[in-house]
Write a protein that holds these residues in place. Structure first.
Motif, mmCIF file in Angstrom:
data_model
loop_
_atom_site.group_PDB
_atom_site.id
_atom_site.type_symbol
_atom_site.label_atom_id
_atom_site.label_comp_id
_atom_site.label_asym_id
_atom_site.label_seq_id
_atom_site.Cartn_x
_atom_site.Cartn_y
_atom_site.Cartn_z
ATOM 1 N N ARG A 95 0.367 -0.866 -0.045
ATOM 2 C CA ARG A 95 0.173 0.364 0.070
ATOM 3 C C ARG A 95 0.763 1.299 -0.277
ATOM 4 O O ARG A 95 1.890 1.376 0.890
ATOM 5 N N THR A 96 0.180 2.275 -0.506
ATOM 6 C CA THR A 96 1.103 3.766 -0.639
ATOM 7 C C THR A 96 2.069 4.065 0.055
ATOM 8 O O THR A 96 2.731 4.735 0.241
ATOM 9 N N SER A 97 1.018 4.086 1.729
ATOM 10 C CA SER A 97 1.487 4.628 1.992
ATOM 11 C C SER A 97 2.687 4.415 3.407
ATOM 12 O O SER A 97 3.325 4.605 3.767
ATOM 13 N N GLN A 99 5.071 3.068 1.287
ATOM 14 C CA GLN A 99 6.525 3.271 -0.084
ATOM 15 C C GLN A 99 7.360 4.173 0.596
ATOM 16 O O GLN A 99 7.802 3.940 -0.198
ATOM 17 N N ARG A 144 7.228 8.306 -7.855
ATOM 18 C CA ARG A 144 6.615 8.043 -8.298
ATOM 19 C C ARG A 144 6.079 8.554 -9.145
ATOM 20 O O ARG A 144 5.912 9.241 -9.946
ATOM 21 N N SER A 147 1.745 3.953 -10.984
ATOM 22 C CA SER A 147 1.836 2.783 -9.954
ATOM 23 C C SER A 147 3.212 2.282 -9.558
ATOM 24 O O SER A 147 3.250 1.136 -8.540
ATOM 25 N N VAL A 149 7.905 3.065 -8.997
ATOM 26 C CA VAL A 149 8.654 4.231 -8.532
ATOM 27 C C VAL A 149 10.103 4.138 -8.850
ATOM 28 O O VAL A 149 10.529 3.033 -9.370
ATOM 29 N N SER A 247 5.992 4.331 8.462
ATOM 30 C CA SER A 247 5.338 4.063 7.258
ATOM 31 C C SER A 247 6.809 5.355 6.250
ATOM 32 O O SER A 247 6.637 5.523 5.281
#
Length: 271
Positions: A95-97, A99, A144, A147, A149, A247
Motif C-alpha cells: 500500500r502506498t502509505s 512506500q 513515483r 503505480s 517507483v 511509514s
C-alpha cells in the motif's frame, strides 16, 4: 575522420555483458540491465519506460549524466566513469502509505553493499544521503510515476579532491576503499536491494516484520542526533531525531511533541 577515443584506464567502463550474466536470470528481480555512455537522467529515462509499460526490475546505468538531479532540484554532475549513476524501476504491491520506506530501503542496501565490497563505513542520513565521516558519499532520488517507483543513486567512487562538487562531499577513493571496481559495487548493491525488497514486500511493507526498521536504525546517522530541518514553505524545525515511523517518516521531538516528517532538508547539529 573523427579523433580516436582513449578511455581513462584508471576509470574502466562498466561491463554490461558481465552484469547481465550475473544479475538478469530466471527468478531474479532484475529483468533487464542497460549501460549507456551518456544520458540526461537515468531517472527520467526510466520514468518514460514506466509509461511504455516496461517490466519491474529494469536497471539503467549511465557512465555520465548531463542533467542528473538530486532532491529539491539540485544538480548532480561528476566526471565520466568516476561514479555509479543508475536507476531501478520497481512496481511494489504494497500500500502506498508504506512506500516511503523505499528510498530508505535502497539506502540501506547500498550502505550494506559498500561496507561488504569496499570496506568503507557508511551511515545513512534521512531520507536520501549516504555519509562517510559526515561527508556525502552518495545521494538517492525516488520518484513515483503512476503505480511504479523509480529510484536512482549517484555514488562517488573515484573522484579526487579537485573533482568534488561541494566541500562536504567525498568519494570511496578518498575514504580509503579497498575496492573501486564499479561492476562489483553495482552488483553488490543490486543483490542487497533485491534481498531487502523481497523481504519487505513479503511482509506487506511492514518494516518491523521484515527487519527493515531495526537494520535502518542501526545504520542511521540521523536518529539520536540534534537536527535542524528545513521544511517546505521556508519553515524550520529544531529538535532531536528520535525515530522512524511505520511509514518511513522521520520523527523529530521538539517542544515536548513528536513531529513526523515526510519531507525536509535535515542538518545534523554539532554540539
Amino acid at each position: 575522420m573523427p579523433e580516436p577515443s582513449y578511455p581513462d584506464l584508471d576509470r574502466p567502463q562498466l561491463s554490461q555483458a558481465a552484469l547481465r550474466a550475473e544479475l538478469v536470470r530466471p527468478g531474479s528481480l532484475w529483468s533487464s540491465l542497460t549501460v549507456v555512455e551518456r544520458t540526461g537522467s537515468t531517472n527520467a529515462d526510466l520514468g518514460q519506460a514506466v509509461r511504455d509499460g516496461v517490466r519491474e526490475g529494469a536497471v539503467l546505468a549511465a557512465e555520465s549524466q548531463y542533467a542528473g538531479r538530486g532532491r529539491l532540484g539540485r544538480v548532480w554532475i561528476a566526471p565520466p566513469r568516476s561514479g555509479l549513476t543508475f536507476s531501478v524501476l520497481l512496481r511494489p504491491e504494497v500500500r502506498t502509505s508504506l512506500q516511503g520506506w523505499l528510498p530508505l530501503l535502497f539506502g540501506l542496501a547500498a550502505a550494506t553493499a559498500i561496507r561488504q565490497v569496499a570496506e568503507v563505513d557508511v551511515r545513512l542520513k534521512w531520507p536520501n544521503d549516504l555519509l562517510h565521516d559526515e561527508r556525502k558519499l552518495a545521494g538517492i532520488l525516488a520518484e513515483r510515476i503512476d503505480s511504479a517507483v523509480v529510484i536512482g543513486m549517484g555514488l562517488n567512487v573515484s573522484l579526487r579532491d579537485s573533482e568534488l562538487p561541494v566541500p562536504h562531499a567525498t568519494s570511496l577513493a578518498l575514504a580509503g576503499a579497498t575496492c573501486l571496481d564499479r561492476d562489483r559495487l553495482l552488483a553488490g548493491v543490486l543483490r542487497e536491494l533485491e534481498r531487502l525488497y523481497r523481504d519487505w514486500s513479503l511482509a506487506g511493507g511492514d518494516a518491523d516484520a521484515s527487519g527493515l526498521r531495526a537494520a535502518y536504525l542501526a545504520a542511521s546517522a540521523t536518529v539520536g542526533q540534534e537536527v535542524r530541518v528545513e521544511l517546505p514553505g521556508e519553515r524550520l524545525l529544531a529538535g532531536r531525531a528520535t525515530g522512524i515511523s511505520e511509514s518511513g517518516q522521520l520523527i523529530v521531538t521538539s517542544g515536548g511533541a513528536d513531529h513526523p516528517l515526510s519531507a525536509g532538508d535535515v542538518v545534523h547539529v554539532r554540539r
